[in-house]
Design a protein around this motif. Structure first.
Motif, PDB file in Angstrom:
ATOM      1  N   UNK A 102       0.834  -1.214   0.000  1.00  0.00           N
ATOM      2  CA  UNK A 102       0.000   0.000   0.000  1.00  0.00           C
ATOM      3  C   UNK A 102       0.865   1.259   0.000  1.00  0.00           C
ATOM      4  N   UNK A 103       1.857   1.289   0.892  1.00  0.00           N
ATOM      5  CA  UNK A 103       2.712   2.475   0.991  1.00  0.00           C
ATOM      6  C   UNK A 103       3.443   2.763  -0.316  1.00  0.00           C
ATOM      7  N   UNK A 104       3.949   1.717  -0.940  1.00  0.00           N
ATOM      8  CA  UNK A 104       4.645   1.907  -2.214  1.00  0.00           C
ATOM      9  C   UNK A 104       3.686   2.372  -3.301  1.00  0.00           C
ATOM     10  N   UNK A 105       2.517   1.722  -3.345  1.00  0.00           N
ATOM     11  CA  UNK A 105       1.571   2.008  -4.429  1.00  0.00           C
ATOM     12  C   UNK A 105       0.954   3.390  -4.272  1.00  0.00           C
ATOM     13  N   UNK A 106       0.646   3.782  -3.017  1.00  0.00           N
ATOM     14  CA  UNK A 106      -0.068   5.049  -2.827  1.00  0.00           C
ATOM     15  C   UNK A 106       0.828   6.219  -3.214  1.00  0.00           C
ATOM     16  N   UNK A 107       2.124   6.090  -2.939  1.00  0.00           N
ATOM     17  CA  UNK A 107       3.050   7.160  -3.310  1.00  0.00           C
ATOM     18  C   UNK A 107       3.096   7.316  -4.825  1.00  0.00           C
ATOM     19  N   UNK A 108       3.075   6.172  -5.541  1.00  0.00           N
ATOM     20  CA  UNK A 108       3.136   6.241  -6.998  1.00  0.00           C
ATOM     21  C   UNK A 108       1.818   6.711  -7.591  1.00  0.00           C
ATOM     22  N   UNK A 109       0.710   6.257  -7.002  1.00  0.00           N
ATOM     23  CA  UNK A 109      -0.607   6.667  -7.495  1.00  0.00           C
ATOM     24  C   UNK A 109      -0.751   8.186  -7.462  1.00  0.00           C
ATOM     25  N   UNK A 110      -0.157   8.799  -6.427  1.00  0.00           N
ATOM     26  CA  UNK A 110      -0.289  10.256  -6.310  1.00  0.00           C
ATOM     27  C   UNK A 110       0.380  10.941  -7.496  1.00  0.00           C
ATOM     28  N   UNK A 111       1.401  10.284  -8.056  1.00  0.00           N
ATOM     29  CA  UNK A 111       2.088  10.907  -9.190  1.00  0.00           C
ATOM     30  C   UNK A 111       1.364  10.650 -10.508  1.00  0.00           C
ATOM     31  N   UNK A 112       0.521   9.609 -10.544  1.00  0.00           N
ATOM     32  CA  UNK A 112      -0.278   9.365 -11.749  1.00  0.00           C
ATOM     33  C   UNK A 112      -1.508  10.267 -11.643  1.00  0.00           C
ATOM     34  N   UNK A 113      -1.520  11.361 -12.405  1.00  0.00           N
ATOM     35  CA  UNK A 113      -2.599  12.326 -12.221  1.00  0.00           C
ATOM     36  C   UNK A 113      -3.913  11.714 -12.691  1.00  0.00           C
ATOM     37  N   UNK A 114      -4.986  12.146 -12.030  1.00  0.00           N
ATOM     38  CA  UNK A 114      -6.301  11.620 -12.358  1.00  0.00           C
ATOM     39  C   UNK A 114      -6.676  11.855 -13.808  1.00  0.00           C
ATOM     40  N   UNK A 115      -6.107  12.902 -14.412  1.00  0.00           N
ATOM     41  CA  UNK A 115      -6.496  13.196 -15.782  1.00  0.00           C
ATOM     42  C   UNK A 115      -5.928  12.157 -16.756  1.00  0.00           C
ATOM     43  N   UNK A 116      -4.867  11.424 -16.363  1.00  0.00           N
ATOM     44  CA  UNK A 116      -4.367  10.349 -17.241  1.00  0.00           C
ATOM     45  C   UNK A 116      -5.429   9.269 -17.385  1.00  0.00           C
ATOM     46  N   UNK A 117      -6.080   8.949 -16.278  1.00  0.00           N
ATOM     47  CA  UNK A 117      -7.111   7.916 -16.307  1.00  0.00           C
ATOM     48  C   UNK A 117      -8.311   8.422 -17.105  1.00  0.00           C
ATOM     49  N   UNK A 118      -8.662   9.689 -16.881  1.00  0.00           N
ATOM     50  CA  UNK A 118      -9.765  10.263 -17.657  1.00  0.00           C
ATOM     51  C   UNK A 118      -9.414  10.303 -19.141  1.00  0.00           C
ATOM     52  N   UNK A 119      -8.159  10.650 -19.453  1.00  0.00           N
ATOM     53  CA  UNK A 119      -7.746  10.704 -20.858  1.00  0.00           C
ATOM     54  C   UNK A 119      -7.895   9.332 -21.500  1.00  0.00           C
TER      55      UNK A 119
END
Lengths: 338, 271
Positions: free
Chosen positions: B152-169
């Motif tokens: 969780x700790x590793x993934x959450x730090x990386x998720x924060x860098x993947x901006x939500x607009x990438x998923x929307x795009x």
């Protein structure tokens, strides 16, 4: 005339916040439609409702005659150019542009060819092997445009696409976008807070404030005949005159808008035709804007009037008394009640 | 004057650094050394003689294989569970807004902040309360509590860098949820998951405290080693196993190091 996007009393409330409140609009196929307003006015939420990232809490949306509520973004024939471009950092430029075709199952050779063509269309041929991080802001903007257009959307949504560019690049992109839109014939819906951008590019403009459309019309209509005080002030910083002041000039007691460039110093001479109205007052501020100077005049009763004076004319001293004049038909009475 | 000082200071530092490194690593070398000693009852220095026979003895001991097998299976399954749950939890916490989000974030991290002995006692009393017999799965459950945190700790730090607009795009360009995960999210968080997964595996592999409370009669490798130390005979067998563990864990760590370093440059390019 086919309607591309139809909003019928569409609302999007977030708790008690009415981001979009009972908006009616109809975007016509093939037009360049701008949604203009300050931040928080609901224009971006309207765009997200069209893209499918938000669902309305009330009202009805149609895209080319089909109900859009409940249809996810990936089933809408609509593509978006995001404000931050949202290019995929782990993919090359070519793979970014080909992404939409890849997820639709288009063969590799065909989709890479189409992506190359799209890159050439936005004047970035041969950039395909680079990464998003290696491009400038303007180039990334073009890639985002190519990535959306390669899917041949029926409507292209643009969310403040020029906001992050410097002035010169922005003006250049404005022209290119306009040319591109005309040659492709795709409906563009463009969100911006820059009134100059909206007026120069759009076929029609919807001016938003507080989640509602204040006025919808051609740029000329919105600029010359604002219907509300907000539109008069936001689109081109017009002088909004109070009913009492308007009455003192000999008009009905209503709010009125008077463009700074309609005013000139002095009583009106030379080639002036038709009736002219005069206002006298004291100069309280002057500022240099390059091609023109802005002179702010206190005209009594707390009314301040700004006038654009060509830079070639002598600037009056601060505190001196001046007369301003304007052609009577330049004053625009607004519908808004006193 | 000044230059003399700055010339002598690094010398002192070098000695201190060397002493520190020796203190850290000489004990590990001693483990290797005692794996080859002829003295089997006590650790005598220097060893009276050298032999390779403990390698063969260790190879033939079924209890070594049983413990090793159990540890590998527990660590693998606990890591797999943690990868799925930790990633899902990180995605929910970093990509959406909902009531109690901060609280959930804290509750997930709590098991690793609490002493292992608390987690162990809590789980043991919970298992006996629910009348769950101790088994392979109770060990896996115990290990998963802290493995989830690491992922969780590793993934959450990386998720924060993947901006939500990438998923929307991605959705905007026609990708459904699964395709978006496959082509956009996974390439962007892949290396974080690999690192988190390896750390989780390593934590589970040498865990003693929680295991003591959640295992029945079964022995994982660390518990087998602890019990071996109090046995008077065939002590070097423990050292042979320890040596093997060092070699076997070092190789994947080096491999992952090179893999992730390369991955930063070419992730997704081969697709």
């Amino acid at each position: 005339m086919t309607t591309a996007v139809l909003f019928d009393k569409v609302s999007r409330h977030f708790g008690s916040v009415r981001a979009v409140d009972s908006v009616d609009l109809a975007v016509v196929e093939g037009e360049f439609f701008a949604m203009l307003g300050p931040s928080g006015s609901g224009k971006t939420t309207c765009l997200r409702l069209m893209a499918g990232f938000e669902q309305p809490t009330g009202g009805h949306i149609e895209i080319f005659g089909e109900t859009a509520e409940g249809v996810p973004p990936y089933r809408r024939n609509v593509n978006t150019v995001f404000q931050d471009y949202a290019l995929f950092p782990h993919l090359s430029i070519l793979e970014n542009v080909a992404y939409g075709l890849m997820v639709k199952g288009v063969g590799k050779e065909e989709r890479l060819k189409a992506a190359e063509d799209a890159l050439a269309m936005v004047k970035l041929p041969g950039y395909g092997t680079r990464r998003p991080g290696q491009l400038s802001g303007g180039q990334r903007q073009r890639v985002a445009l190519a990535r959306a257009l390669v899917n041949r959307p029926r409507v292209l949504l643009l969310d403040e696409p020029l906001g992050a560019l410097d002035l010169k690049l922005r003006e250049q992109m404005q022209e290119e976008l306009k040319t591109l839109q005309k040659s492709l014939g795709i409906t563009f819906v463009f969100v911006t807070h820059d009134q100059g951008e909206a007026l120069s590019m759009a076929d029609r403009v919807a001016v938003f404030n507080d989640g509602r459309i204040q006025q919808l019309g051609t740029p000329e209509e919105v600029y010359k005949r604002p219907q509300t005080r907000f539109v008069a002030d936001f689109v081109g910083s017009s002088n909004v005159l109070s009913p009492a002041f308007v009455k003192s000039l000999g008009y009905p007691a209503r709010y009125a808008s008077l463009r700074p460039e309609a005013l000139s110093l002095g009583g009106g001479t030379g080639d002036v035709t038709g009736e002219r109205k005069r206002v006298t007052g004291t100069v309280v501020a002057t500022s240099f804007l390059g091609a023109a100077n802005r002179v702010t005049v206190e005209a009594g009763g707390g009314t301040r009037i700004a006038a654009m004076v060509p830079a070639s004319e002598a600037l009056p001293e601060q505190g001196s008394g001046v007369t301003l004049s304007f052609a009577a038909h330049d004053l625009h009475l607004m519908d808004e009640a006193a | 004057m000044r230059s003399d000082r700055s010339a002598s200071a690094p010398m002192g530092l070098k000695i201190a650094a060397a002493a520190g490194l020796l203190f850290l690593h000489v004990p590990i070398l001693l483990i290797f050394l005692y794996a080859f000693t002829t003295e089997e009852k006590s650790y005598q220095f220097p060893p009276p003689g050298y032999t390779l026979k403990w390698l063969a003895v260790a190879w033939d001991r079924p209890d070594v294989w049983a413990a090793l097998g159990l540890s590998v299976r527990v660590a693998s399954i606990a890591t797999a569970v943690a990868l799925v749950l930790g990633t899902l939890c990180a995605a929910a916490v970093s990509q959406t807004r909902f009531f109690g989000r901060e609280t959930i974030s804290l509750l997930v991290i709590l098991p690793i902040a609490l002493p292992g002995i608390i987690t162990g006692i809590a789980l043991r009393s919970a298992f006996s309360f629910a009348e769950i017999p101790f088994s392979f799965w109770t060990i896996v459950l115990g290990h998963a509590t802290f493995c989830v945190v690491v992922v969780y700790n590793n993934a959450v730090a990386r998720f924060r860098r993947v901006s939500g607009s990438l998923i929307e795009a991605s959705m905007d360009l026609g990708a459904d949820g699964f395709q978006t995960f496959r082509y956009v999210i996974l390439p962007n968080i892949g290396t974080a998951l690999l690192a988190g997964g390896m750390l989780a595996f390593a934590l589970s592999f040498d865990e003693v405290i929680v295991t003591t409370f959640t295992a029945g009669q079964q022995q994982t490798l660390p518990i087998w080693m602890l019990e071996e130390l109090v046995r008077p005979r065939q002590r070097p067998v423990t050292n042979v196993v320890a040596m093997l563990v060092v070699l076997v864990t070092l190789l994947p760590i080096l491999a992952a190091y090179y893999l992730t370093r390369e991955g930063d440059q070419v992730a997704g390019a081969g697709k």
